[in-house]
Design a protein around this motif. Structure first.
Motif, short mmCIF file in Angstrom:
data_model
loop_
_atom_site.label_atom_id
_atom_site.label_comp_id
_atom_site.label_asym_id
_atom_site.label_seq_id
_atom_site.Cartn_x
_atom_site.Cartn_y
_atom_site.Cartn_z
N SER A 86 -5.99 -12.63 7.32
CA SER A 86 -6.72 -10.98 6.67
C SER A 86 -7.83 -11.65 5.48
O SER A 86 -7.77 -10.29 5.16
N GLN A 107 -7.90 4.63 2.16
CA GLN A 107 -6.36 3.80 2.71
C GLN A 107 -5.75 4.40 3.48
O GLN A 107 -5.43 3.38 4.68
N GLU A 139 -9.34 -5.99 8.86
CA GLU A 139 -8.28 -5.69 9.82
C GLU A 139 -7.83 -4.34 10.18
O GLU A 139 -7.31 -4.60 11.59
N PHE A 179 -16.07 -0.45 1.98
CA PHE A 179 -15.38 -1.30 1.84
C PHE A 179 -15.36 -2.53 1.93
O PHE A 179 -16.55 -3.15 2.27
N GLN A 195 1.35 -1.71 -0.14
CA GLN A 195 0.31 -0.15 -0.32
C GLN A 195 0.88 1.56 0.13
O GLN A 195 0.75 2.61 -0.84
N GLN A 197 -10.98 -5.82 4.18
CA GLN A 197 -10.34 -4.73 4.95
C GLN A 197 -11.04 -4.15 6.51
O GLN A 197 -10.40 -4.25 7.35
#
Length: 494
Positions: free
Chosen positions: A287, A422, A467, A460, A204, A464
């Motif tokens: 995840s 993000q 997380e 989302f 990311q 996500q």
């Protein structure tokens, strides 16, 4: 005159007479004396020194060309037979193929042979001596490399975080890459993040591996296991031919001569977690749970994870999740606490909102990382946000200058907006806490507010949402008979 080919291969020796250019010169002189002409396109020069013929590109290209019809040349000239092959089996196979199928002979400049059976015997003796010499040379090289490794000498391609600036000297640290290494160890040891989460975090931010590729779970695991980063060297870990990992007792690990990026203590703590973590074969990363509560919900009886099964409503076919204790499936738990996500989701969301309004949270404090090993993630994220601002200016200029259409401009702008969300979320999750009042309730509640916004949003993914929940929630326990949900919060240091 005969048409011939010349095969030249670099030697492991540093002798002038065996250099590639010297081999070409002597090969041409030999050809001229024996009425053989060698066109330039039939000079095959190998740039590597390899024992295996299959790994020599120019050798294979020469053999392939020799098998064509009509044959392009009738003889192959080498400086010594060892240049053609140092393995007797390969030498016999390829020479037999060339002579019997192609009518092509192999001649040595420095090792002339007589015709007849005696000449064949001498040729076999030469091949055997070449193979024996190669084996002896390999053993001597290995012994030399072993001694160098035991003295801490570095003799491999430097990993991410290091580079070779001078041949024969230890690798030196690359500061911008060393920061990535510190992030990986800090997140794994201090924040208990998984390898998959760390890889995605680095991707990311736009970071790449030493091969300029995105990070993967296995690349993170390799870095965590590499003692180079704490100032040590590891040699003889894999077999060069197959790249298979050898038994650990055959490895050589010694104190290196290069500078360390992390402390030995931090590296040892990473190894302790790696060895203690049980990862079932074929298990997917936490995840990638399909439901945003995956991995967080625990059985109130045995403490095992409640796993989600996908179910479908009879009325409209709508999919939902049904959580069941993993121990029940394996016959190791007698609990009857299975629960539907249709019941659990609103309860969890309401509990988070209640905490946000009441501001009543109790945390478990973690020991902070030593200052010299801390990485300023907020600074890294802020730099990434600044880069997005520059990108937005560029795509706007491209639209104004007529390079991009309005649709392309809108599409690019939407991509940047998603990246910005993000990064802002990551930045929010690593706000520094106050040493005088650890942790500040206002900061924690602000974090909860952000998490609630994410959970209620449809933009989302479940991964996500899972997380962001993990950033502040350790686990959840739902006691179905008592209809009680207990949420265990934590706020990791940032």
């Amino acid at each position: 005159m005969k048409i011939g080919a010349l095969y030249v291969r670099v030697s492991t020796h540093n002798q002038d007479e065996l250099s590639p250019h010297a081999q070409i010169r002597l090969g041409k002189e030999f050809a001229q004396k024996n009425n053989i002409t060698i066109p330039e396109e039939y000079i095959f020069m190998e740039s590597i020194s390899g024992r295996k013929a299959e790994k020599r590109y120019d050798f294979q290209r020469m053999i392939g060309l020799a098998k064509t019809k009509p044959r392009p040349f009738s003889v192959i000239i080498v400086w010594k037979y060892s240049r053609f092959a140092r393995n007797q089996e390969e030498s016999i196979v390829y020479k037999s193929l060339l002579r019997r199928q192609c009518g092509i002979d192999v001649l040595s400049v420095s090792e002339p042979l007589v015709d007849g059976p005696f000449g064949s015997l001498i040729e076999r003796i030469i091949e055997w001596m070449d193979e024996y010499y190669s084996i002896r040379l390999s053993d001597e090289v290995k012994r030399g490399m072993t001694e160098k490794a035991l003295r801490g000498g570095y003799q491999a391609r430097p990993p991410l975080g290091y580079k070779i600036t001078e041949r024969g000297k230890p690798p030196v640290i690359v500061p911008e890459e060393a920061a990535i290494i510190r992030i990986i160890f800090q997140k794994y040891v201090e924040e208990c993040c998984g390898c998959f989460e760390i890889a995605r975090f680095l991707n990311q931010l736009g970071y790449r591996t030493s091969r300029k590729e995105p990070f993967e779970r296995r690349s993170i695991e390799y870095i965590l296991q590499n003692p180079t980063y704490c100032g040590m060297i590891r040699w003889n870990r894999t077999t060069s031919e197959t790249n298979e990992i050898k038994e650990e007792k055959d490895w050589i690990i010694a104190n290196g001569q290069h500078e360390a990026i992390i402390s030995k203590e931090l590296f040892d703590r990473a190894q302790q977690r790696l060895h203690s973590a049980h990862i079932p074969k074929g298990a997917r990363p936490s995840s990638t749970y399909h439901h945003w509560l995956g991995g967080l919900l625990k059985c109130p009886v045995c403490g095992r994870t409640m796993i989600a099964k996908t179910m479908y409503r009879k009325s409209n076919g709508e999919a939902y999740s049904y959580f069941v204790c993993y121990g029940v499936i394996k016959g190791k738990c007698a609990a009857k606490n299975s629960v539907s996500s249709l019941l659990l989701e609103p309860v969890v969301l309401q509990a988070l909102q209640d905490v946000f309004h009441t501001k009543e949270i109790t945390y478990m404090k973690r020991e902070p990382t030593r200052k010299q090993e801390m990485v300023d993630e907020r600074k890294l994220l802020s730099e990434q946000l600044k880069q997005l601002e520059q990108k937005e200016k560029r795509i706007k200029a491209a639209y104004q200058n007529g390079i991009d259409t309005l649709e392309e401009y809108k599409e690019n702008k939407e991509i940047l907006r998603n990246e910005q969300k993000q990064l802002e979320l990551l930045l929010c999750n690593c706000q520094p806490s106050s040493p005088a009042n650890f942790p500040q309730k206002e900061q924690a509640c602000q974090k909860l507010h952000t998490i609630c916004d994410v959970l209620f949003s449809e933009t989302f993914s479940d991964s996500q949402k899972n997380e962001v929940l993990r950033s502040i929630i350790q686990k959840m326990v739902y006691d179905k008979p008592q209809d009680v949900l207990t949420i265990y919060y934590h706020l990791p240091d940032s």
